[in-house]
Design an enzyme around this catalytic site. Structure first.
Site: not given
Ligand code: TA6
Length: 304
Positions: A172, A275
Site C-alpha cells: 500500500h 499500490e
Molecule cells: O487503498 C485505498 C484504501 O483502501 C482506501 O479505501 C482507504 O481506506 C485507504 O486504503 C487507507 O486505508 P487505512 O486502513 O490505511 O486508513
C-alpha cells in the site's frame, strides 16, 4: 515498550556502516539502512518500509508528519503490507481493513550486503492467537527488502497446510509528490477499474490518471509498470512489478484526509498511493505446498 531486544538484534543482524537496529518514533524498533546508493528506514512492526531516499534525490516514499507510531496501528505512509486480504474483509466487517500483517511485529530472519553494495534484509511474519483466529490457515509469510539505487520489496506467501487458500495482498505504497494536482500517472491506460467511490462500478481508464478529487480505484488486469510523472520535481517514479494483477490508485483529498486524523493539513497534496496489489477478482489461490511472490521495484528517473 518494544518487543525486541535491540542489542541481540544488532549482534546477530547489524552490518557495519550499513544496517543498524534502533528505537524509532513512538518507541517502535526500526532497521536503519544507509549505503552508497540510498537510505531507508524499516519498521519491524508490519515490515513497513517507512522511508526510502536515493542519494541526491528527494524522498521517494511519503510519510505523514502526523503518523501515529503505536503498537497495533498501521503507519500512515511508507510501504505498508496488506495481507491476507485487501480492503474490507470479504465476509466479516469486524476484521481489520487490509488484514493484520501491517500492524503486528515481524521478526528479522536474515541480513546481507549484495553485489554492488545493496543492503538486503528479510523479515518473517509472526502470527499470534488473534491472527490465527482471523486466518485459520497454515502459512508462512516473508518480506525481502533490498535497498539500492532502487527499492525492491518482495512478499512471499507459502501454503504449508493441506488445503488451498485465497489471499489478497498489496504493497500500500505512499509516494511523495510535489503537488498531486500537477502529477500524472501513466501505465493504466485502457485498464478496467472498480470505482470504490461509486459502488465499485466498473469503468475503463482513458489516458493517464490525473487527480483533482478523492480517488479510490482498483485497476484490474493491470500488470504494466506505472509511472508517476512529477513535472515540478522533474522526475518520474517507476513502479515495476511481478506477481500482481491489480493496481490501486488512492488519494483521500481534503475531507477524507481530515477525517483520518493522521494526514495533517494539506498532507493529501504531497502524496499519492499507487499500490501493487492482488485485490477484488484478482485474489490469488495458493495450493498446498505452493507459494505466491508479490514483487515491486521503485526507482526514480529524470524527466527530460
Ligand atoms: O487503498 C485505498 C484504501 O483502501 C482506501 O479505501 C482507504 O481506506 C485507504 O486504503 C487507507 O486505508 P487505512 O486502513 O490505511 O486508513
Amino acid at each position: 515498550m518494544s518487543v525486541y531486544d535491540l542489542s541481540a538484534l544488532n549482534k546477530r543482524f547489524a552490518i557495519a556502516n550499513q544496517l543498524e537496529f534502533k528505537e524509532g518514533p513512538g518507541g517502535l524498533t526500526v532497521a536503519e539502512v544507509t549505503n552508497a546508493h540510498a537510505a531507508a528506514t524499516i519498521a519491524l512492526q508490519g515490515g513497513t518500509v517507512m522511508t526510502f531516499q536515493p542519494r541526491g534525490q528527494e524522498p521517494v516514499l511519503w510519510l505523514s508528519k502526523f503518523a501515529k507510531f503505536v503498537p497495533g496501528k498501521s503507519i500512515r505512509g511508507g510501504n505498508p503490507v496488506c495481507w491476507p486480504w485487501f480492503g474490507p474483509h470479504p465476509t466479516d466487517a469486524n476484521m481489520p481493513t487490509h488484514g493484520f500483517a501491517r500492524t503486528i511485529p515481524w521478526e528479522v530472519h536474515r541480513s546481507e550486503v549484495l553485489a554492488g553494495g545493496k543492503t538486503q534484509i528479510s523479515l518473517k511474519l509472526v502470527e499470534n492467537d488473534t491472527t490465527k483466529a482471523q486466518w485459520p490457515h497454515s502459512s508462512e509469510v516473508q518480506i525481502i527488502i533490498t535497498t539500492g539505487p532502487e527499492l525492491r520489496v518482495e512478499l512471499i506467501t507459502r501454503n504449508t497446510g493441506e488445503t488451498s487458500f485465497l489471499i489478497g495482498d498489496a504493497f500500500h505504497t505512499y509516494f511523495q509528490v510535489s503537488d498531486i494536482r500537477q502529477v500524472s500517472i501513466h501505465g493504466l491506460e485502457g485498464c478496467p477499474f472498480l470505482d470504490r467511490l461509486d459502488q465499485s462500478k466498473r469503468n475503463i481508464q482513458e489516458g493517464p490518471v490525473m487527480i483533482s478529487a478523492e480517488t479510490d480505484r482498483i485497476y484490474l488486469s493491470a500488470t504494466s509498470d506505472c509511472l508517476i510523472e512529477d513535472l515540478k520535481l522533474k522526475r518520474r517514479i517507476r513502479i515495476a512489478k511481478k506477481g500482481s494483477r491489480s493496481t490501486v490508485v488512492w488519494n483521500p483529498w481534503i475531507e477524507k484526509a481530515a477525517k483520518m486524523g493522521d494526514f495533517g493539513e494539506n498532507g493529501y497534496l504531497g502524496m499519492v498511493c499507487v499500490e501493487t496489489a492482488n485485490a477484488a477478482e484478482d485474489v490469488v489461490r495458493i495450493l498446498p505446498g505452493g507459494e505466491h511472490r508479490l514483487q515491486a521495484t521503485f526507482s526514480v528517473e529524470p524527466l527530460p
